[in-house]
Design a protein around this motif. Structure first.
Motif, PDB file in Angstrom:
ATOM      1  N   THR A   1       0.823  -1.217  -0.106  1.00  5.94           N
ATOM      2  CA  THR A   1      -0.043  -0.071   0.167  1.00  5.94           C
ATOM      3  C   THR A   1       0.724   1.184   0.094  1.00  5.94           C
ATOM      4  O   THR A   1       1.720   1.445   0.513  1.00  5.94           O
ATOM      5  CB  THR A   1      -0.864   0.029   1.408  1.00  5.94           C
ATOM      6  N   GLY A   2       0.460   2.130  -0.875  1.00  4.84           N
ATOM      7  CA  GLY A   2       1.164   3.610  -0.798  1.00  4.84           C
ATOM      8  C   GLY A   2       2.257   3.511  -2.190  1.00  4.84           C
ATOM      9  O   GLY A   2       2.941   4.467  -2.321  1.00  4.84           O
TER      10      GLY A   2
ATOM     11  N   ALA B   1      -0.484   2.787  -4.619  1.00  3.77           N
ATOM     12  CA  ALA B   1      -1.355   1.709  -4.435  1.00  3.77           C
ATOM     13  C   ALA B   1      -2.281   1.652  -3.390  1.00  3.77           C
ATOM     14  O   ALA B   1      -2.065   1.659  -2.213  1.00  3.77           O
ATOM     15  CB  ALA B   1      -0.714   0.358  -4.887  1.00  3.77           C
ATOM     16  N   THR B   2      -3.467   1.170  -3.432  1.00  3.19           N
ATOM     17  CA  THR B   2      -4.505   0.760  -2.272  1.00  3.19           C
ATOM     18  C   THR B   2      -5.006  -0.556  -2.623  1.00  3.19           C
ATOM     19  O   THR B   2      -4.843  -1.312  -3.691  1.00  3.19           O
ATOM     20  CB  THR B   2      -5.490   1.793  -2.436  1.00  3.19           C
ATOM     21  N   ARG B   3      -5.380  -1.266  -1.667  1.00  2.59           N
ATOM     22  CA  ARG B   3      -5.815  -2.711  -1.431  1.00  2.59           C
ATOM     23  C   ARG B   3      -6.919  -2.730  -2.479  1.00  2.59           C
ATOM     24  O   ARG B   3      -7.007  -3.760  -3.074  1.00  2.59           O
ATOM     25  CB  ARG B   3      -6.243  -3.151  -0.152  1.00  2.59           C
ATOM     26  N   SER B   4      -8.061  -1.724  -2.538  1.00  3.10           N
ATOM     27  CA  SER B   4      -9.005  -1.683  -3.557  1.00  3.10           C
ATOM     28  C   SER B   4      -8.432  -1.975  -4.959  1.00  3.10           C
ATOM     29  O   SER B   4      -9.247  -2.189  -5.717  1.00  3.10           O
ATOM     30  CB  SER B   4      -9.852  -0.782  -3.382  1.00  3.10           C
ATOM     31  N   GLN B   5      -7.325  -1.634  -5.232  1.00 10.07           N
ATOM     32  CA  GLN B   5      -6.639  -1.877  -6.509  1.00 10.07           C
ATOM     33  C   GLN B   5      -6.024  -3.360  -6.901  1.00 10.07           C
ATOM     34  O   GLN B   5      -5.596  -3.587  -8.040  1.00 10.07           O
ATOM     35  CB  GLN B   5      -5.777  -0.708  -6.889  1.00 10.07           C
TER      36      GLN B   5
ATOM     37  N   LEU C   1      -2.228  -8.242 -10.181  1.00  7.44           N
ATOM     38  CA  LEU C   1      -1.939  -7.200  -9.038  1.00  7.44           C
ATOM     39  C   LEU C   1      -2.207  -7.533  -7.698  1.00  7.44           C
ATOM     40  O   LEU C   1      -3.576  -7.323  -7.456  1.00  7.44           O
ATOM     41  CB  LEU C   1      -2.026  -5.940  -9.586  1.00  7.44           C
ATOM     42  N   THR C   2      -1.411  -7.774  -6.784  1.00  8.77           N
ATOM     43  CA  THR C   2      -2.003  -7.686  -5.440  1.00  8.77           C
ATOM     44  C   THR C   2      -1.331  -6.699  -4.470  1.00  8.77           C
ATOM     45  O   THR C   2       0.030  -6.488  -4.635  1.00  8.77           O
ATOM     46  CB  THR C   2      -1.491  -9.183  -4.817  1.00  8.77           C
ATOM     47  N   VAL C   3      -2.110  -6.082  -3.914  1.00  8.52           N
ATOM     48  CA  VAL C   3      -1.705  -4.870  -2.940  1.00  8.52           C
ATOM     49  C   VAL C   3      -1.801  -5.181  -1.507  1.00  8.52           C
ATOM     50  O   VAL C   3      -3.213  -5.598  -1.188  1.00  8.52           O
ATOM     51  CB  VAL C   3      -2.376  -3.577  -3.384  1.00  8.52           C
ATOM     52  N   THR C   4      -0.731  -5.181  -0.706  1.00  5.27           N
ATOM     53  CA  THR C   4      -0.765  -5.680   0.616  1.00  5.27           C
ATOM     54  C   THR C   4      -0.697  -4.589   1.727  1.00  5.27           C
ATOM     55  O   THR C   4      -0.426  -3.536   1.186  1.00  5.27           O
ATOM     56  CB  THR C   4       0.440  -6.623   0.873  1.00  5.27           C
TER      57      THR C   4
END
Lengths: 115, 114
Positions: free
Chosen positions: B15-16, B81-85, B111-114
């Motif tokens: 994230t971020g 980046a945010t988790r919703s992405q 894409l996985t955003v942690t």
């Protein structure tokens, strides 16, 4: 939104049977397209039918379009296990509505063909 | 080989962070598109481009930036980046746009955003 909505969401049939998937949309269109997506892969174009056409064939695929009902159907005849995939309809807006270069996709029908 | 190539195939980020997804096509198609695919939502258009240096928003553009300095490339950047992405991102190209021609899709970037 002119998003297409496929029906049913999921369909399970036996090899050799026919599979019919339906798509409804909300606004005037220039064309309607059907795509196929195998698991883990990108979408592959199947058929494009224009708003002035009523039926189109490609091999074992038959697509119909009824603009008065704002609906389309995709028929796969003599289905095979290899036809197992998700199928999506997509619409391009009529030119007068602008943005008709874009395709708006439905949520898809997941077809399983059992051997 | 002719076609449309997306890279990376898989990406995990935090994230971020800023992350860029690449898309390259060899057909010299005028139109290029970015979609995201999520369960329950189908494919949703993020941005599209009618030609080099011409881009326009789709249905869900917030949090994304695109550029198209060359006809063959259409990178998508998540600025923070945010988790919703977290999603599967598909790039597509088309010779004449959806109005007149089919779209050709890449195989996607998961894409996985942690």
């Amino acid at each position: 939104s002119q998003q297409g909505e496929e029906d049913p969401q999921a369909l399970s049939i036996q090899e050799g049977e026919n599979a019919t998937m339906n798509c409804s949309y909300k606004t005037s269109i220039n064309n309607l397209q059907w795509y196929r997506q195998n698991s883990g892969r990108g979408l592959v174009h199947l058929i494009l039918i224009r708003s002035n056409e009523r039926e189109k064939h490609s091999g074992r695929l038959r697509v119909t379009l009824d603009t008065s009902k704002k609906s389309s159907s995709l028929l796969i005849t003599a289905s095979r296990a290899a036809d197992t995939a998700s199928y999506f309809c997509a619409t391009a807006a009529s030119f007068t509505q602008g943005g008709s270069e874009k395709l708006v996709f439905g949520k898809g029908t997941k077809l399983t063909v059992n051997p | 080989d002719a076609g449309i190539t997306q890279s990376p195939r898989y990406k995990i980020t935090e994230t971020g962070r800023q992350v860029t997804l690449m898309c390259h096509q060899t057909w010299s198609h005028s139109y290029m598109f970015w979609y995201r695919q999520d369960l329950g939502h189908g494919l949703r258009l993020i941005y599209y481009s009618a030609a080099a240096d011409i881009t326009d928003k789709g249905e869900v553009p917030d949090g994304y930036v695109v550029s198209r300095s060359k006809t063959e490339n259409f990178p998508l950047t998540l600025e923070s980046a945010t988790r919703s992405q977290t999603s599967v991102y598909f790039c597509a190209s088309s010779e004449l746009g959806g109005r007149n021609s089919p779209l050709h899709f890449g195989n996607g970037t998961r894409l996985t955003v942690t």
